[in-house]
Design an enzyme around this catalytic site. Structure first.
Site, PDB file in Angstrom:
ATOM      1  N   HIS A  99       0.952  -1.195  -0.066  1.00 24.78           N
ATOM      2  CA  HIS A  99       0.138  -0.070  -0.031  1.00 24.78           C
ATOM      3  C   HIS A  99       0.943   1.198  -0.049  1.00 24.78           C
ATOM      4  O   HIS A  99       2.146   1.191   0.406  1.00 24.78           O
ATOM      5  CB  HIS A  99      -0.878  -0.058   1.399  1.00 24.78           C
ATOM      6  CG  HIS A  99      -1.822  -1.119   1.236  1.00 24.78           C
ATOM      7  ND1 HIS A  99      -2.896  -0.973   2.175  1.00 24.78           N
ATOM      8  CD2 HIS A  99      -1.996  -2.016   0.706  1.00 24.78           C
ATOM      9  CE1 HIS A  99      -3.543  -2.146   1.838  1.00 24.78           C
ATOM     10  NE2 HIS A  99      -3.173  -2.732   1.210  1.00 24.78           N
ATOM     11  N   GLU A 101       0.967   3.819   1.863  1.00 23.34           N
ATOM     12  CA  GLU A 101       1.184   4.045   3.167  1.00 23.34           C
ATOM     13  C   GLU A 101       2.443   3.211   3.754  1.00 23.34           C
ATOM     14  O   GLU A 101       3.278   3.779   4.244  1.00 23.34           O
ATOM     15  CB  GLU A 101      -0.016   4.066   3.982  1.00 23.34           C
ATOM     16  CG  GLU A 101      -0.930   5.188   3.749  1.00 23.34           C
ATOM     17  CD  GLU A 101      -2.089   4.381   2.961  1.00 23.34           C
ATOM     18  OE1 GLU A 101      -2.967   5.131   2.727  1.00 23.34           O
ATOM     19  OE2 GLU A 101      -1.694   3.375   2.145  1.00 23.34           O
ATOM     20  N   CYS A 129      -5.899   2.188   5.901  1.00 24.31           N
ATOM     21  CA  CYS A 129      -6.468   1.027   6.316  1.00 24.31           C
ATOM     22  C   CYS A 129      -6.044   0.530   7.555  1.00 24.31           C
ATOM     23  O   CYS A 129      -4.972   1.036   8.177  1.00 24.31           O
ATOM     24  CB  CYS A 129      -6.576  -0.169   5.319  1.00 24.31           C
ATOM     25  SG  CYS A 129      -4.409  -0.740   5.256  1.00 24.31           S
ATOM     26  N   CYS A 132      -2.175  -0.286   7.446  1.00 21.60           N
ATOM     27  CA  CYS A 132      -1.462   0.779   7.528  1.00 21.60           C
ATOM     28  C   CYS A 132      -1.392   1.692   8.554  1.00 21.60           C
ATOM     29  O   CYS A 132      -0.159   2.005   8.932  1.00 21.60           O
ATOM     30  CB  CYS A 132      -1.922   1.801   6.141  1.00 21.60           C
ATOM     31  SG  CYS A 132      -1.338   0.714   4.645  1.00 21.60           S
TER      32      CYS A 132
END
Length: 159
Positions: A99, A101, A129, A132
């Site tokens: 991701h 992040e 999320c 993260c």
């Protein structure tokens, strides 16, 4: 003419610098040497601040889309300077943990040479999320900000 480099703009110099940095990183990785790029390698906004940082996160989001990945971008900021950047690579790297992040946290930790990102803030194109947010918590990030409106999500929490 093959091998000819035009010198009419700064783009070619920047490409050569980026290629040199990438080559050094790969060479270090191949030999098992820890090679760190510095935060100085990141292009900083002319006028640093929340709006400029969020704009950069959205530029990275656009880059993720151009690369054929999910539309997410994130940056890590410390003392008014971008120290880590992340572009979603879930699809392109076939990595469910890539991701934006997570990529930004990994980049900042590598550049700063520490897993402790105390005093750093994350700016993301979307709300982080659970995975993260947990990574931001364990990295000791001070604050998360997300979305076009610059929503302040506060300090990361587990749960």
């Amino acid at each position: 003419m093959q091998g000819h480099v035009r010198s009419d703009c700064g783009c070619n110099a920047r490409r050569r610098a980026m290629l040199g940095a990438a080559t050094a990183l790969l060479a270090g990785a191949a030999h098992g040497s820890p090679v760190r790029a510095s935060a100085a390698d990141i292009v900083q906004p002319r006028v640093p601040g929340p709006a400029a940082f969020m704009e950069r996160a959205f530029e990275l989001r656009r880059l993720a889309i151009e690369r054929g990945d999910q539309p997410y971008g994130a940056i890590i900021v410390k003392q008014g300077r971008i120290v880590g950047e992340g572009v979603s690579a879930v699809v392109t790297a076939s990595d469910p943990t890539a991701h934006a992040e997570m990529q930004a946290i990994r980049d900042a930790a590598r550049r700063l040479g520490t897993r402790d990102l105390s005093g750093c803030e994350m700016y993301g194109s979307s709300r982080a999320c659970t995975m993260c947010s947990a990574a931001a918590y364990w990295a000791n990030l001070a604050r998360l900000t997300y979305g076009a409106a610059g929503t302040d999500a506060g300090a990361p929490r587990l749960c």
